[in-house]
Design a protein around this motif. Structure first.
Motif, PDB file in Angstrom:
ATOM      1  N   ALA A  18     -14.812  25.806  -9.290  1.00 48.65           N
ATOM      2  CA  ALA A  18     -14.909  26.559  -8.030  1.00 48.65           C
ATOM      3  C   ALA A  18     -16.285  27.208  -7.930  1.00 48.65           C
ATOM      4  N   GLY A  19     -16.762  27.768  -9.028  1.00 43.08           N
ATOM      5  CA  GLY A  19     -18.087  28.376  -9.038  1.00 43.08           C
ATOM      6  C   GLY A  19     -19.198  27.358  -8.831  1.00 43.08           C
ATOM      7  N   SER A  21     -18.935  24.530  -7.339  1.00 43.87           N
ATOM      8  CA  SER A  21     -18.851  24.078  -5.957  1.00 43.87           C
ATOM      9  C   SER A  21     -19.504  25.089  -5.016  1.00 43.87           C
ATOM     10  N   GLU A  22     -19.274  26.356  -5.284  1.00 42.88           N
ATOM     11  CA  GLU A  22     -19.888  27.413  -4.467  1.00 42.88           C
ATOM     12  C   GLU A  22     -21.407  27.361  -4.543  1.00 42.88           C
ATOM     13  N   PHE A  68     -12.350  37.672  -7.274  1.00 41.80           N
ATOM     14  CA  PHE A  68     -13.717  37.190  -7.059  1.00 41.80           C
ATOM     15  C   PHE A  68     -14.687  38.321  -7.329  1.00 41.80           C
ATOM     16  N   MET A  73     -22.423  32.749  -6.664  1.00 42.46           N
ATOM     17  CA  MET A  73     -22.631  32.424  -5.257  1.00 42.46           C
ATOM     18  C   MET A  73     -24.123  32.321  -4.985  1.00 42.46           C
ATOM     19  N   ALA A  77     -25.592  34.524   0.340  1.00 46.07           N
ATOM     20  CA  ALA A  77     -24.283  34.104   0.849  1.00 46.07           C
ATOM     21  C   ALA A  77     -23.433  35.336   1.133  1.00 46.07           C
ATOM     22  N   ASP A  81     -17.025  35.430   2.617  1.00 52.98           N
ATOM     23  CA  ASP A  81     -16.898  33.983   2.821  1.00 52.98           C
ATOM     24  C   ASP A  81     -16.783  33.251   1.483  1.00 52.98           C
ATOM     25  N   ALA A  82     -17.589  33.663   0.515  1.00 54.01           N
ATOM     26  CA  ALA A  82     -17.539  33.039  -0.811  1.00 54.01           C
ATOM     27  C   ALA A  82     -16.183  33.283  -1.464  1.00 54.01           C
ATOM     28  N   ARG A  85     -13.685  30.970   0.162  1.00 51.46           N
ATOM     29  CA  ARG A  85     -13.842  29.589  -0.295  1.00 51.46           C
ATOM     30  C   ARG A  85     -13.235  29.399  -1.686  1.00 51.46           C
ATOM     31  N   ARG A  86     -13.427  30.370  -2.558  1.00 51.38           N
ATOM     32  CA  ARG A  86     -12.832  30.303  -3.898  1.00 51.38           C
ATOM     33  C   ARG A  86     -11.307  30.297  -3.801  1.00 51.38           C
ATOM     34  N   SER A 112     -16.607  23.886   1.954  1.00 53.44           N
ATOM     35  CA  SER A 112     -17.768  24.383   2.689  1.00 53.44           C
ATOM     36  C   SER A 112     -17.504  24.582   4.142  1.00 53.44           C
TER      37      SER A 112
END
Length: 112
Positions: A18-19, A21-22, A68, A73, A77, A81-82, A85-86, A112
Motif C-alpha cells: 500500500a505504501g 503504491s502510494e 495511517f 506519501m 500529497a 486523500d492518502a 487510498r490506503r 489512484s
C-alpha cells in the motif's frame, strides 16, 4: 490456534505494498502473487494448526486499513486523500482474500 506470525507476515507485506503504491510504484504483480501465496499458506496452516488463518488475516487487514501515519506519501500529497487510498487499497485486498473479488482484478490495487 491461529499462528500470529502468519497473520503478521502477510499483513505487513500488504501494508508495505500500500505504501509503495502510494509512492507511485506499480505493485499489481506483487499483490497478485502475495494473494496467491497467502491463500496457499493459509491452507497449510489450517491443516497443521487450526482453521481460520485466512479469516484472521482479513480481519487484521481491516483493522490496519484505517491506521495511517502519513510517513509513506509523496511530498505535497493531501494527507486525507492518502489515508483514504490506503483504506481502499487494504480493504480491496481483504475483499479479495475473503472471496469478494477476484485476485487478478485490477480494482485490487487501483487506488489512484
Amino acid at each position: 490456534m491461529i499462528e500470529d506470525a502468519y497473520v503478521r507476515l502477510y499483513a505487513h507485506d500488504f501494508v508495505q505494498m500500500a505504501g509503495r503504491s502510494e509512492l507511485g510504484q506499480n505493485v499489481q504483480g506483487d499483490v497478485e502473487k502475495r494473494l496467491s501465496d497467502a491463500r496457499a499458506h493459509a491452507v497449510i496452516m489450517d491443516d497443521r494448526k487450526t482453521p481460520g488463518h485466512l479469516k484472521a488475516l482479513v480481519e487484521r487487514l481491516r483493522e490496519l486499513a484505517p491506521e495511517f501515519s502519513g510517513r509513506v506519501m509523496l511530498k505535497g500529497a493531501n494527507l486525507e486523500d492518502a489515508a483514504e487510498r490506503r483504506l481502499v487499497f487494504l480493504n480491496r485486498i481483504a475483499d479479495a482474500l475473503a472471496g469478494a473479488a477476484p485476485a487478478s482484478s485490477s480494482r485490487v490495487i487501483a487506488i489512484s
